[in-house]
Design a protein around this motif. Sequence first.
Motif, short mmCIF file in Angstrom:
data_model
loop_
_atom_site.label_atom_id
_atom_site.label_comp_id
_atom_site.label_asym_id
_atom_site.label_seq_id
_atom_site.Cartn_x
_atom_site.Cartn_y
_atom_site.Cartn_z
N PHE A 163 2.58 3.83 0.70
CA PHE A 163 1.72 4.87 1.27
C PHE A 163 1.15 5.78 0.19
CE2 PHE A 163 0.80 8.84 3.58
CZ PHE A 163 0.08 8.34 4.65
N GLY A 164 1.78 5.76 -0.98
CA GLY A 164 1.38 6.67 -2.05
C GLY A 164 0.14 6.20 -2.77
N PRO A 165 -0.17 6.91 -3.86
CA PRO A 165 0.69 7.93 -4.50
C PRO A 165 0.58 9.31 -3.89
CG PRO A 165 -1.27 7.59 -5.81
CD PRO A 165 -1.36 6.62 -4.68
N ARG A 166 0.13 9.41 -2.66
CA ARG A 166 0.07 10.73 -2.00
C ARG A 166 1.47 11.19 -1.64
NH1 ARG A 166 -4.08 8.98 2.52
NH2 ARG A 166 -2.86 7.08 2.21
N ILE A 167 1.79 12.43 -1.95
CA ILE A 167 3.11 12.97 -1.65
C ILE A 167 3.15 13.41 -0.18
CG2 ILE A 167 2.67 15.41 -2.23
CD1 ILE A 167 5.41 15.31 -3.74
N ILE A 168 4.31 13.28 0.42
CA ILE A 168 4.48 13.61 1.85
C ILE A 168 5.44 14.78 1.98
CG2 ILE A 168 5.49 12.79 4.01
CD1 ILE A 168 4.52 10.00 3.27
N ARG A 169 5.10 15.71 2.83
CA ARG A 169 6.00 16.83 3.12
C ARG A 169 6.68 16.56 4.46
NH1 ARG A 169 3.41 22.58 4.04
NH2 ARG A 169 2.80 21.55 5.97
N THR A 170 7.98 16.44 4.47
CA THR A 170 8.72 16.19 5.71
C THR A 170 9.00 17.53 6.40
OG1 THR A 170 10.87 16.33 4.59
CG2 THR A 170 9.83 14.16 4.71
N TRP A 171 9.45 17.45 7.65
CA TRP A 171 9.82 18.66 8.38
C TRP A 171 11.31 18.61 8.70
CZ3 TRP A 171 11.41 17.80 13.49
CH2 TRP A 171 11.01 16.56 14.04
N THR A 172 11.90 19.77 8.88
CA THR A 172 13.35 19.88 9.07
C THR A 172 13.69 20.02 10.55
OG1 THR A 172 13.62 20.97 6.93
CG2 THR A 172 15.39 21.25 8.53
N LEU A 173 14.65 19.21 10.99
CA LEU A 173 15.18 19.32 12.35
C LEU A 173 16.47 20.12 12.26
CD1 LEU A 173 14.81 18.39 15.31
CD2 LEU A 173 16.26 16.44 14.77
N ASP A 174 16.47 21.34 12.79
CA ASP A 174 17.66 22.18 12.66
C ASP A 174 18.70 21.81 13.72
OD1 ASP A 174 16.72 23.26 15.04
OD2 ASP A 174 16.01 25.12 14.12
N ASP A 175 19.85 22.49 13.69
CA ASP A 175 20.96 22.16 14.59
C ASP A 175 20.54 22.25 16.06
OD1 ASP A 175 22.40 21.86 12.32
OD2 ASP A 175 23.74 23.57 12.62
N ALA A 176 19.78 23.29 16.40
CA ALA A 176 19.35 23.46 17.79
C ALA A 176 18.42 22.32 18.20
CB ALA A 176 18.64 24.80 17.96
N GLY A 177 17.58 21.87 17.28
CA GLY A 177 16.68 20.76 17.57
C GLY A 177 17.43 19.47 17.81
N VAL A 178 18.50 19.23 17.04
CA VAL A 178 19.32 18.04 17.25
C VAL A 178 19.97 18.07 18.62
CG1 VAL A 178 21.39 16.81 16.47
CG2 VAL A 178 19.78 17.69 14.79
#
Length: 290
Positions: A163-178
């Motif tokens: 998919f690169g060389p474009r960098i990807i920013r992921t998102w965080t799933l916090d405890d409440a989201g889980v």
Amino acid sequence: VLIDGKGEEGTIWESVCRVAVEADEIENVIDEIHAEMNRRKRDMKSRGISVWDGPQLTVLVDEGQVVLAMVKGDADRLQRLIELSSLGRSRGIVLWWATQKPVMSGGAPGVHNLIAPNLLTRFSLRVADAQEAQTALDDCADYQPQKIERGKEWRGHGYLKDFGPRIIRTWTLDDAGVKALPVKVWSGSLASTAGVPAAQPKAERPALRLVKEAAATKSAPAPAAEPVTNRTRVLDAVRNGARTGRDITDRTGLNKGTVSKVVKALTESGELVKDPTAGLVLGGAEEVSA
């Protein structure tokens, strides 16, 4: 299924999926998943199909280095892990492998050299050097994840193979989201047959309770059944007479370390009470039962 070699993530995820943390839990779940893979093979042959058409079983291993260290001296169980990576996909069993140390050699590899080639989708956060980049991204190592900037603002940034060389920013799933995720707890004993999920066991009849409302004529609606988790297993064991950690371990089949952790959480929340004479009993209104 989450095979959590570190243990911290499992505390949150066990409310929504099958979790294995202790060594014997991890060994058992590897065996159960491998048995399910072979059961699906037999079922596919009997129905004359080449690709599994039933529910997918997703298996996440994290941390890979810890899990490999656990099975290092067990050739049979290591082979089952390797076969899950190479044979599971066509049978609807998908293996996700996570490690902080993407190396295949040395005394503490993060991924086995026979498992890595079967991991077709690759994502890499910042790694230490070009060797780790090669293991993580294979022929896309030239994206150079080892050169991702340091610093808090770059956490969660990485490269996706092909998919690169474009960098990807992921998102965080916090405890409440889980905890808000749909509950999908897989159990080897409840594995599907012929592609159709087996019926869940009927909920046990609730314990009889002492009540004062003698004039009541209508039964109250039955409460919705809780998802089968380690927490509900422990509570059910105490509800049915278990009074010690050993009793709970014997009744549920859970690892004693898991039982200890769950009992501690339930006593802190007040759902269980340690009575000096009777042992473990249900807290709150559930204590008064007959």
